[in-house]
Scaffold this motif. Structure first.
Motif, PDB file in Angstrom:
ATOM      1  N   ALA A   1       0.826  -1.200   0.000  1.00 36.86           N
ATOM      2  CA  ALA A   1       0.000   0.000   0.000  1.00 36.86           C
ATOM      3  C   ALA A   1       0.863   1.253   0.000  1.00 36.86           C
ATOM      4  O   ALA A   1       0.597   2.213  -0.731  1.00 36.86           O
ATOM      5  CB  ALA A   1      -0.934  -0.010   1.214  1.00 36.86           C
ATOM      6  N   LYS A   2       1.911   1.257   0.809  1.00 38.10           N
ATOM      7  CA  LYS A   2       2.788   2.423   0.877  1.00 38.10           C
ATOM      8  C   LYS A   2       3.450   2.697  -0.464  1.00 38.10           C
ATOM      9  O   LYS A   2       3.495   3.840  -0.938  1.00 38.10           O
ATOM     10  CB  LYS A   2       3.865   2.210   1.945  1.00 38.10           C
ATOM     11  N   ARG A   3       3.960   1.665  -1.096  1.00 39.56           N
ATOM     12  CA  ARG A   3       4.679   1.867  -2.355  1.00 39.56           C
ATOM     13  C   ARG A   3       3.742   2.318  -3.461  1.00 39.56           C
ATOM     14  O   ARG A   3       4.115   3.143  -4.303  1.00 39.56           O
ATOM     15  CB  ARG A   3       5.424   0.588  -2.732  1.00 39.56           C
ATOM     16  N   LEU A   4       2.530   1.785  -3.477  1.00 39.00           N
ATOM     17  CA  LEU A   4       1.562   2.238  -4.462  1.00 39.00           C
ATOM     18  C   LEU A   4       1.209   3.701  -4.245  1.00 39.00           C
ATOM     19  O   LEU A   4       1.056   4.465  -5.201  1.00 39.00           O
ATOM     20  CB  LEU A   4       0.300   1.377  -4.411  1.00 39.00           C
ATOM     21  N   TRP A   5       1.107   4.100  -2.988  1.00 45.44           N
ATOM     22  CA  TRP A   5       0.806   5.504  -2.710  1.00 45.44           C
ATOM     23  C   TRP A   5       1.993   6.407  -2.999  1.00 45.44           C
ATOM     24  O   TRP A   5       1.804   7.559  -3.388  1.00 45.44           O
ATOM     25  CB  TRP A   5       0.323   5.658  -1.262  1.00 45.44           C
ATOM     26  N   TYR A   6       3.199   5.929  -2.819  1.00 48.71           N
ATOM     27  CA  TYR A   6       4.357   6.734  -3.212  1.00 48.71           C
ATOM     28  C   TYR A   6       4.295   7.038  -4.709  1.00 48.71           C
ATOM     29  O   TYR A   6       4.553   8.166  -5.144  1.00 48.71           O
ATOM     30  CB  TYR A   6       5.657   5.994  -2.897  1.00 48.71           C
ATOM     31  N   ILE A   7       3.969   6.030  -5.492  1.00 45.32           N
ATOM     32  CA  ILE A   7       3.842   6.219  -6.942  1.00 45.32           C
ATOM     33  C   ILE A   7       2.697   7.183  -7.238  1.00 45.32           C
ATOM     34  O   ILE A   7       2.824   8.097  -8.063  1.00 45.32           O
ATOM     35  CB  ILE A   7       3.608   4.863  -7.645  1.00 45.32           C
ATOM     36  N   TYR A   8       1.580   6.995  -6.556  1.00 46.14           N
ATOM     37  CA  TYR A   8       0.395   7.832  -6.751  1.00 46.14           C
ATOM     38  C   TYR A   8       0.707   9.295  -6.455  1.00 46.14           C
ATOM     39  O   TYR A   8       0.400  10.194  -7.254  1.00 46.14           O
ATOM     40  CB  TYR A   8      -0.709   7.306  -5.842  1.00 46.14           C
ATOM     41  N   VAL A   9       1.337   9.543  -5.319  1.00 41.51           N
ATOM     42  CA  VAL A   9       1.685  10.908  -4.927  1.00 41.51           C
ATOM     43  C   VAL A   9       2.718  11.489  -5.889  1.00 41.51           C
ATOM     44  O   VAL A   9       2.609  12.640  -6.332  1.00 41.51           O
ATOM     45  CB  VAL A   9       2.212  10.939  -3.481  1.00 41.51           C
ATOM     46  N   GLY A  10       3.734  10.687  -6.222  1.00 38.90           N
ATOM     47  CA  GLY A  10       4.783  11.165  -7.113  1.00 38.90           C
ATOM     48  C   GLY A  10       4.247  11.552  -8.482  1.00 38.90           C
ATOM     49  O   GLY A  10       4.588  12.616  -9.024  1.00 38.90           O
ATOM     50  N   LEU A  11       3.388  10.717  -9.059  1.00 34.93           N
ATOM     51  CA  LEU A  11       2.805  11.028 -10.362  1.00 34.93           C
ATOM     52  C   LEU A  11       1.879  12.239 -10.282  1.00 34.93           C
ATOM     53  O   LEU A  11       1.810  13.047 -11.224  1.00 34.93           O
ATOM     54  CB  LEU A  11       2.035   9.816 -10.895  1.00 34.93           C
ATOM     55  N   THR A  12       1.171  12.388  -9.163  1.00 33.79           N
ATOM     56  CA  THR A  12       0.290  13.543  -8.985  1.00 33.79           C
ATOM     57  C   THR A  12       1.088  14.835  -8.997  1.00 33.79           C
ATOM     58  O   THR A  12       0.728  15.802  -9.683  1.00 33.79           O
ATOM     59  CB  THR A  12      -0.493  13.426  -7.663  1.00 33.79           C
ATOM     60  N   VAL A  13       2.186  14.868  -8.252  1.00 33.20           N
ATOM     61  CA  VAL A  13       3.021  16.070  -8.190  1.00 33.20           C
ATOM     62  C   VAL A  13       3.663  16.355  -9.549  1.00 33.20           C
ATOM     63  O   VAL A  13       3.676  17.502 -10.018  1.00 33.20           O
ATOM     64  CB  VAL A  13       4.105  15.914  -7.106  1.00 33.20           C
ATOM     65  N   LEU A  14       4.185  15.307 -10.201  1.00 32.66           N
ATOM     66  CA  LEU A  14       4.813  15.490 -11.508  1.00 32.66           C
ATOM     67  C   LEU A  14       3.804  16.014 -12.529  1.00 32.66           C
ATOM     68  O   LEU A  14       4.107  16.934 -13.306  1.00 32.66           O
ATOM     69  CB  LEU A  14       5.408  14.163 -11.983  1.00 32.66           C
ATOM     70  N   CYS A  15       2.612  15.454 -12.540  1.00 32.42           N
ATOM     71  CA  CYS A  15       1.567  15.900 -13.459  1.00 32.42           C
ATOM     72  C   CYS A  15       1.208  17.358 -13.193  1.00 32.42           C
ATOM     73  O   CYS A  15       1.061  18.156 -14.133  1.00 32.42           O
ATOM     74  CB  CYS A  15       0.343  15.003 -13.312  1.00 32.42           C
ATOM     75  N   ALA A  16       1.072  17.732 -11.913  1.00 38.13           N
ATOM     76  CA  ALA A  16       0.733  19.111 -11.560  1.00 38.13           C
ATOM     77  C   ALA A  16       1.822  20.081 -12.023  1.00 38.13           C
ATOM     78  O   ALA A  16       1.521  21.168 -12.547  1.00 38.13           O
ATOM     79  CB  ALA A  16       0.529  19.229 -10.052  1.00 38.13           C
ATOM     80  N   LEU A  17       3.069  19.710 -11.850  1.00 36.51           N
ATOM     81  CA  LEU A  17       4.174  20.581 -12.270  1.00 36.51           C
ATOM     82  C   LEU A  17       4.180  20.772 -13.782  1.00 36.51           C
ATOM     83  O   LEU A  17       4.449  21.875 -14.285  1.00 36.51           O
ATOM     84  CB  LEU A  17       5.508  20.003 -11.798  1.00 36.51           C
ATOM     85  N   LEU A  18       3.880  19.716 -14.527  1.00 35.98           N
ATOM     86  CA  LEU A  18       3.819  19.826 -15.988  1.00 35.98           C
ATOM     87  C   LEU A  18       2.631  20.686 -16.417  1.00 35.98           C
ATOM     88  O   LEU A  18       2.741  21.472 -17.371  1.00 35.98           O
ATOM     89  CB  LEU A  18       3.739  18.437 -16.617  1.00 35.98           C
ATOM     90  N   TYR A  19       1.498  20.526 -15.741  1.00 38.98           N
ATOM     91  CA  TYR A  19       0.355  21.389 -16.029  1.00 38.98           C
ATOM     92  C   TYR A  19       0.715  22.861 -15.759  1.00 38.98           C
ATOM     93  O   TYR A  19       0.364  23.755 -16.538  1.00 38.98           O
ATOM     94  CB  TYR A  19      -0.847  20.999 -15.160  1.00 38.98           C
ATOM     95  N   TRP A  20       1.398  23.083 -14.659  1.00 36.83           N
ATOM     96  CA  TRP A  20       1.814  24.440 -14.288  1.00 36.83           C
ATOM     97  C   TRP A  20       2.772  25.004 -15.334  1.00 36.83           C
ATOM     98  O   TRP A  20       2.634  26.158 -15.767  1.00 36.83           O
ATOM     99  CB  TRP A  20       2.469  24.401 -12.909  1.00 36.83           C
TER     100      TRP A  20
END
Length: 482
Positions: A180-199
């Motif tokens: 669960a932790k590792r899946l959420w690390y990926i989830y959070v990491g992709l969320t931040v990366l996607c937001a930065l690219l949108y920005w």
């Protein structure tokens, strides 16, 4: 015997976590000089009730088995809806209880169907909470809790199996809490990366994170009335296409890709089917869009790719009205409502693994008819699929179809035309968002009666929790003592 003490304590932990996740939205309200009291009060209520439940039960009697796991998942989504809708009600931006329930359920189930008619006039803190409900529901708050609250002393695997979207046995780590932790690390990491690219592509930081939450959760809530079409940016659309596709992929495969185990991805039958179907449909839809829209080839390709990936992954972002290209394209997108992404992704829908097993098993059935004495096993990812799994998938598809038919019947009897009934039930059951009829890509769900909104909210929950998790609670043998 069902261990209600364990269930109550876990419900307390979930409500406390929900209240904690409301605090960033109140900070957004404060930053934009809005009235933050509706969200702060909602957070305080959730935190208080969470603490009361958590400490009202002793540390003993903490055994969680399958029955407790299913009850926890079902009750948690009910409580998240009841407490998650409080900010909408206290803010007076949503006027009826049915509307508040619908918008909250739509967010938590990552459906993205909305009753709001003027999104851009909404307070930014409330919009942030609205997007946050997507993000919470994306991989499931149960998985998050198992990762963060191992102190609860529960059998995490039971919650993980009940909550995780789609039938999948892949694990990235033998301990469920570590998975669960590792899946959420990926989830959070992709969320931040996607937001930065949108920005970087021109969105404000506020819009970037809101749309990133919706993208990785395959939700579809936007901060703009015209959804993603507002930005009219090729860069932003291609970023969205990439991350929607990733969000529709089994997150364990994303983990294997990050650690260099690419063979696990290449040999995965579900992923190969998913990628092939997406590519084929993009080409198929491109032809009528290019011939009818008068757009340049790149623009037509982008419109096709964006709409196809968005609907298949059940995200629901829209940059073009696909219903304007004729009945063939409209019917194609209606059928896409029944696909869904991969098992173990944040996408809704039936999931490609079920379609893959169903089609392969149906094909092999012809061989079994010709050679009745032959043993013809069904092989997926190099492993033999047991009869129990095949029966489970066949039963799921049957119940899914029956639920769809019953839902269409109910909505039709409530006075809506057939196209709208078909579209609304299909998109809510598949957790997609846009559909056909009066709930097409440029419409919303505000015109439905309160009764119809409640029915559709129930259908969204059934679809998000994959039918069995909810329906099993209504069977008599679930409640019989062992």
């Amino acid at each position: 015997m069902i261990h209600f003490r364990a269930i109550g304590k876990i419900m307390g932990g979930l409500l406390f976590l929900l209240g904690t996740l409301m605090l960033p939205a109140s900070a957004i309200s404060w930053f934009y000089r809005e009235d933050s009291s509706p969200i702060l009060i909602s957070a305080a209520i959730s935190l208080f009730m969470g603490l009361v439940l958590f400490f009202s039960f002793s540390k003993q009697d903490q055994l969680v088995r399958k029955r407790e796991g299913y009850m926890i998942v079902a009750l948690s989504w009910l409580l998240m809806t009841l407490f998650g809708m409080i900010p909408f009600i206290l803010s007076d931006e949503v006027t009826t209880t049915a509307d508040a329930i619908f918008e909250t359920v739509s967010g938590l189930t990552t459906t993205g169907a909305s009753i709001l008619t003027d999104i851009e006039s909404m307070p930014k803190g409330l919009l942030f909470w609205r997007s946050m409900t997507h993000w919470i529901g994306g991989l499931g708050i149960i998985v998050l809790t198992v990762a963060i609250f191992p102190l609860l002393g529960i059998g995490g695997i039971e919650l993980f199996v009940a909550e995780s979207p789609g039938p999948t046995s892949d694990k990235v780590h033998p301990r469920i809490s570590e998975t669960a932790k590792r899946l959420w690390y990926i989830y959070v990491g992709l969320t931040v990366l996607c937001a930065l690219l949108y920005w970087a592509g021109g969105m404000t930081l506020f819009d970037a994170f809101n749309h990133s939450f919706a993208t990785l959760a395959t939700g579809g809530f936007s901060t703009k009335n015209s959804s993603f079409a507002y930005y009219n940016s090729a860069f932003l659309e291609y970023v969205a296409i990439l991350f929607m596709f990733l969000a529709g992929t089994n997150f364990t495969l994303l983990y294997f890709g990050l650690v260099g185990k690419f063979r696990r991805i290449i040999r995965n039958d579900e992923f190969k089917t998913y990628a092939l179907v997406v590519a084929t449909l993009i080409v198929a839809v491109l032809v009528p869009i290019y011939s009818q829209s008068g757009s340049e080839f790149e623009s037509a390709f982008r419109k096709s790719a964006f709409q196809v990936v968005s609907i298949i992954t059940t995200t629901g972002f829209i940059t073009d009205d696909y219903t304007q290209y004729g009945s063939g394209v409209t019917f194609t997108f209606f059928m896409l409502l029944f696909l869904g992404g991969c098992a173990g992704s944040t996408a809704g829908g039936i999931k490609f693994i079920r379609h893959t097993v169903f089609l392969k098993n149906s094909w092999l059935e012809f061989k079994r008819i010709v050679h009745p004495r032959a043993i013809v096993p069904l092989i997926i990812n190099g492993d033999r699929v047991t009869g129990r799994i095949i029966n489970n998938i066949m039963n799921f598809l049957l119940i899914y179809l029956l639920t769809f038919v019953l839902g269409v019947l109910i909505i039709s009897l409530l006075g809506y035309d057939l196209a709208t009934s078909l579209g609304s039930v299909a998109t809510c059951l598949g957790n997609v968002g846009p559909a056909i009829g009066k709930v097409g890509p440029v419409d919303n769900f505000a015109f439905f009666t309160p009764g119809a909104k409640i029915v559709l909210s129930v259908i969204m929950l059934l679809g998000r929790l994959e039918l069995f998790t909810i329906l099993i609670l209504f069977t008599p043998f679930f409640w019989r003592a062992n």
